[in-house]
Motif scaffolding. Structure first.
Motif, PDB file in Angstrom:
ATOM      1  N   GLU A  51       0.852  -1.189   0.000  1.00  0.00           N
ATOM      2  CA  GLU A  51       0.000   0.000   0.000  1.00  0.00           C
ATOM      3  C   GLU A  51       0.896   1.251   0.000  1.00  0.00           C
ATOM      4  OE1 GLU A  51      -3.702  -1.624   2.720  1.00  0.00           O
ATOM      5  OE2 GLU A  51      -1.857  -0.994   3.693  1.00  0.00           O
ATOM      6  N   ASN A 145      -2.697  -1.993  -5.924  1.00  0.00           N
ATOM      7  CA  ASN A 145      -3.404  -2.660  -7.038  1.00  0.00           C
ATOM      8  C   ASN A 145      -4.852  -2.204  -7.164  1.00  0.00           C
ATOM      9  OD1 ASN A 145      -4.437  -3.868  -4.799  1.00  0.00           O
ATOM     10  ND2 ASN A 145      -3.708  -5.932  -5.268  1.00  0.00           N
ATOM     11  N   ASN A 146      -5.270  -1.300  -6.279  1.00  0.00           N
ATOM     12  CA  ASN A 146      -6.638  -0.765  -6.376  1.00  0.00           C
ATOM     13  C   ASN A 146      -6.598   0.691  -5.904  1.00  0.00           C
ATOM     14  OD1 ASN A 146      -9.369  -0.566  -6.736  1.00  0.00           O
ATOM     15  ND2 ASN A 146      -9.882  -1.528  -4.781  1.00  0.00           N
TER      16      ASN A 146
END
Ligand SMILES: [Zn+2]
Length: 171
Positions: A51, A145-146
């Motif tokens: 993150e 990834n998001n």
């Protein structure tokens, strides 16, 4: 050149713009001003869950907008020293290794003057636990990834982050 400066700071005569406003000159005293971007640094800091840390700005310009940790390079300081100092000041983290990602230009409006900046972006890994220091009001880890589309203070810097995420570079 925008209309940041109208008068010579040395003799107060009205100054003229040359080279399409990139330089300012005073005909009376010979004062000459090259308008260069101010160097800044920023850090893409990634935790163990992959993150990315964003911080919320405490002060203007762009108060409460999301930003990367970082700031202006001081006089007589290189980019790496500025990076380590800013991350220490804002997050109480001592960076020991980091990699260069890329750079971008942005504008920094402050007290009626629009400063041009050029940011050098680095990346590093950090622990999940954060202690906030100066200049930061809040923080959040966003999944790589998001990654959402947060309201970034500086669009040039946001593009470097976007590129970093899309290329899936490891710190
Ligand atoms: Zn002058």
């Amino acid at each position: 050149m925008d209309k940041n400066f109208k008068y010579c700071p040395r003799c107060r005569t009205r100054i003229i713009q040359i080279n399409r406003g990139k330089e300012l000159s005073c005909e009376k005293c010979g004062f000459y001003y090259y308008r260069n971007a101010a160097p800044t640094v920023a850090a893409i800091l990634v935790n163990s869950k992959r993150e990315i840390l964003l911080v919320k700005r405490k002060f203007p310009p762009y108060k409460n907008y999301w930003d990367l940790p970082g700031g202006f390079v001081d006089d007589n300081e290189n980019l790496e020293k500025a990076l380590v100092r800013e991350v220490r000041e804002e997050l109480n983290i001592i960076l020991d290794s980091y990699g260069y990602i890329g750079s971008a230009t942005d504008s920094y409006p402050y007290k009626g003057i629009i400063y041009k900046t050029i940011v050098a972006v680095y990346t590093s890994t950090i622990e999940d636990k954060i202690t906030l220091g100066d200049d930061v009001v809040d923080y959040c880890f966003f999944p790589k990834n998001n990654f959402p589309n947060p309201q970034f203070a500086f669009p040039g810097l946001a593009k470097v982050v976007e590129k970093y995420i899309n290329q899936n570079i490891s710190p």
